[in-house]
Design an enzyme around this catalytic site. Structure first.
Site, mmCIF file in Angstrom:
data_model
loop_
_atom_site.group_PDB
_atom_site.id
_atom_site.type_symbol
_atom_site.label_atom_id
_atom_site.label_comp_id
_atom_site.label_asym_id
_atom_site.label_seq_id
_atom_site.Cartn_x
_atom_site.Cartn_y
_atom_site.Cartn_z
ATOM 1 N N SER A 44 32.161 -30.867 -21.511
ATOM 2 C CA SER A 44 32.632 -30.382 -22.804
ATOM 3 C C SER A 44 33.608 -31.382 -23.410
ATOM 4 O O SER A 44 34.361 -32.061 -22.692
ATOM 5 C CB SER A 44 33.339 -29.051 -22.574
ATOM 6 N N TYR A 60 39.788 -22.975 -17.816
ATOM 7 C CA TYR A 60 38.389 -23.319 -18.087
ATOM 8 C C TYR A 60 38.263 -24.820 -18.353
ATOM 9 O O TYR A 60 37.435 -25.518 -17.747
ATOM 10 C CB TYR A 60 37.859 -22.521 -19.294
ATOM 11 N N LYS A 115 36.473 -27.946 -16.127
ATOM 12 C CA LYS A 115 35.444 -28.904 -16.603
ATOM 13 C C LYS A 115 35.859 -30.337 -16.241
ATOM 14 O O LYS A 115 35.049 -31.135 -15.768
ATOM 15 C CB LYS A 115 35.255 -28.797 -18.122
HETATM 16 C C1 UD1 Z 1 36.372 -23.547 -27.567
HETATM 17 C C2 UD1 Z 1 37.239 -23.913 -26.392
HETATM 18 C C3 UD1 Z 1 36.615 -25.091 -25.697
HETATM 19 C C4 UD1 Z 1 35.180 -24.801 -25.308
HETATM 20 C C5 UD1 Z 1 34.382 -24.348 -26.514
HETATM 21 C C6 UD1 Z 1 33.024 -23.848 -26.095
HETATM 22 C C7 UD1 Z 1 39.520 -23.222 -27.043
HETATM 23 C C8 UD1 Z 1 40.903 -23.671 -27.281
HETATM 24 N N1 UD1 Z 1 38.603 -24.176 -26.793
HETATM 25 O O1 UD1 Z 1 36.379 -24.635 -28.460
HETATM 26 O O2 UD1 Z 1 37.389 -25.381 -24.543
HETATM 27 O O3 UD1 Z 1 34.571 -25.911 -24.716
HETATM 28 O O4 UD1 Z 1 35.054 -23.277 -27.176
HETATM 29 O O5 UD1 Z 1 32.221 -23.630 -27.196
HETATM 30 O O6 UD1 Z 1 39.221 -22.055 -27.070
HETATM 31 N N2 UD1 Z 1 38.255 -19.704 -34.800
HETATM 32 C C9 UD1 Z 1 38.730 -18.786 -35.716
HETATM 33 N N3 UD1 Z 1 38.503 -17.465 -35.440
HETATM 34 C C10 UD1 Z 1 37.857 -17.026 -34.320
HETATM 35 C C11 UD1 Z 1 37.375 -17.992 -33.414
HETATM 36 C C12 UD1 Z 1 37.604 -19.319 -33.674
HETATM 37 O O7 UD1 Z 1 39.318 -19.141 -36.719
HETATM 38 O O8 UD1 Z 1 37.703 -15.804 -34.140
HETATM 39 C C13 UD1 Z 1 38.458 -21.143 -35.090
HETATM 40 C C14 UD1 Z 1 39.251 -21.892 -34.042
HETATM 41 O O9 UD1 Z 1 40.619 -21.819 -34.313
HETATM 42 C C15 UD1 Z 1 38.662 -23.313 -34.197
HETATM 43 C C16 UD1 Z 1 37.210 -23.066 -34.597
HETATM 44 O O10 UD1 Z 1 37.183 -21.743 -35.113
HETATM 45 O O11 UD1 Z 1 39.315 -24.003 -35.229
HETATM 46 C C17 UD1 Z 1 36.239 -23.173 -33.445
HETATM 47 O O12 UD1 Z 1 36.665 -22.295 -32.409
HETATM 48 P P1 UD1 Z 1 35.747 -21.981 -31.132
HETATM 49 O O13 UD1 Z 1 34.397 -21.582 -31.593
HETATM 50 O O14 UD1 Z 1 36.487 -21.011 -30.290
HETATM 51 O O15 UD1 Z 1 35.615 -23.387 -30.432
HETATM 52 P P2 UD1 Z 1 36.764 -24.404 -29.939
HETATM 53 O O16 UD1 Z 1 38.106 -23.802 -30.012
HETATM 54 O O17 UD1 Z 1 36.555 -25.686 -30.659
#
Ligand code: UD1
Length: 372
Positions: free
Chosen positions: A163, A188, A192
């Protein structure tokens, strides 16, 4: 007379060995390469999961044989039927957790495995903070058991689901594979990074092995059939499944975690990649990195989208409304993360061909199939 016949037989053998035999071998290889002779028996650990199931489809469609081990801890048995519906082919399936070393060994004994794709791991960031022991035990021990069996049964090709989280908070974007690895913010992510380290050390100790670390950016989307996709149990942690459930009316409102990042609209920017493109990258990796060494490769599109851009694209493409409200930042989140995918293009001949519209369309198509 005898001497004369011996002479002609020797001449014949000389010509056969030096001219005909190489031609026959070349011809065989040629025919094999055209009619699927590079076919491999691939063990997909975690093959019923979101990413694993898409990998199985692409492997079968590329004419490889597939063996799956999965304990359905984050997947459903129906997935195996859907893989058959899409490809017309069966996978050979074993239901257990790889932590069961005896059963894992039995799979290596029963099958002449050529390569392993290892995507069996726990992956919920928040849960990993609550349950570090379970996360480290599961993710690290399964990796050690897989590596041990590969060594014991001379299986020399592994592709590991890694990842972009291993880069931590990037100093620069886009991220190349040579960027330094960063601080992970949760068990997590740390698991990785440790799994990468274990497999790297194994490759150094067993130089005949091919170890490939594929660093995924943010896989989203679903199979265009609508049969396979991401359907997390309970409240989703990741953005796209959350958007899908709000659009479907299963959850009332999306929380957007922070609008004060240093990004064009203040919300987090990520490199979203269609899961089918990601799965195709695995097939190429298993085929093209099938030579001794350590191979590290990003799988991303090279293009970043903000949370609000993804929300609005989903609404536009699918003609639905996604209610959202701005919430405080989520602990451990970073502002911007996207890949430099040059190496995947140069070494694997891989480029992502599905854009943000296809990712949104296929996710919604999957949601509708699932609601029927
Ligand atoms: C997350 C994990 C990462 C993992 C990946 C798997 C964290 C900090 N990182 O990445 O380790 O490998 O998922 O796919 O969790 N967001 C919202 N609202 C939500 C959910 C997310 O605003 O309900 C935003 C987050 O702040 C971020 C973006 O959407 O800016 C993407 O989030 P997410 O899909 O959870 O992925 P990552 O955080 O990039």
């Amino acid at each position: 007379m005898l001497i004369l016949s011996m002479f002609f037989i020797s001449i014949f053998l000389y010509f056969f060995y030096y001219y005909c035999l190489p031609f026959i071998i070349w011809y065989n290889e040629y025919v094999k390469s055209i009619y699927g002779g590079n076919k491999m028996k691939v063990l997909v650990a975690g093959g019923a999961g979101y990413i694993g199931s898409h990998i199985c489809v692409e492997l079968l469609q590329a004419n490889h044989e597939v063996i799956v081990i999965d304990d359905f801890s984050n997947s459903k048995p129906e997935v195996l039927g859907y893989i058959k519906d899409i490809t017309g082919k069966d996978v050979k399936f074993y239901e257990f957790n790889i932590l069961d070393e005896k059963k894992t060994e039995q799979v290596f004994i029963e099958n002449e495995i050529d390569a392993v794709i290892h995507c069996a791991a726990f992956k919920a960031v928040g849960e990993s903070v609550e349950k570090p022991i379970e996360y480290y035990t599961n993710n690290l021990t399964t990796t050690l058991i897989v590596a041990k069996m590969m060594k014991k049964y001379h299986v020399n090709n592994i592709v590991f689901s890694s990842s972009a989280t291993v880069y931590g908070d990037p100093e620069v974007v886009p991220l190349t594979e040579d960027c330094k690895l960063g601080e992970t913010t949760n068990p997590y992510g740390a698991s990785k990074a440790m799994m990468e380290r274990i497999l790297t050390d194994v490759q150094h100790a067993c130089p005949e092995m091919s170890v490939t670390l594929l660093r995924y950016f943010n896989p989203i989307g679903a199979h265009e059939s609508g049969l396979l996709g991401e359907d997390p149990k309970g409240i989703p942690n990741n953005l796209m499944p959350y958007i899908m459930k709000v659009a479907a009316g299963e959850l009332p409102c999306l929380g957007v975690f922070g609008d004060d990042y240093d990004t064009p609209d203040g919300t987090g920017v990520r490199d979203y990649i269609h899961v089918v493109d990601l799965a195709k990258g695995h097939v190429l990796a298993i085929e093209k990195y099938n030579k001794p060494g350590l191979h590290v490769c990003n799988l991303g599109t090279g293009q970043g989208y903000s949370v609000l851009e993804l929300v609005h694209a989903f609404e536009r493409v699918n003609g639905v409304k996604v209610k959202y409200e701005i919430k405080p930042r989520r602990a451990g989140d970073i502002a911007t993360c996207y890949a430099d995918p040059t190496r995947a293009k140069e070494e694997l001949g891989w480029v992502a061909t599905r854009g943000i519209d296809e990712m949104c369309r296929d996710t919604w198509n999957f949601a509708k199939t699932r609601m029927k």
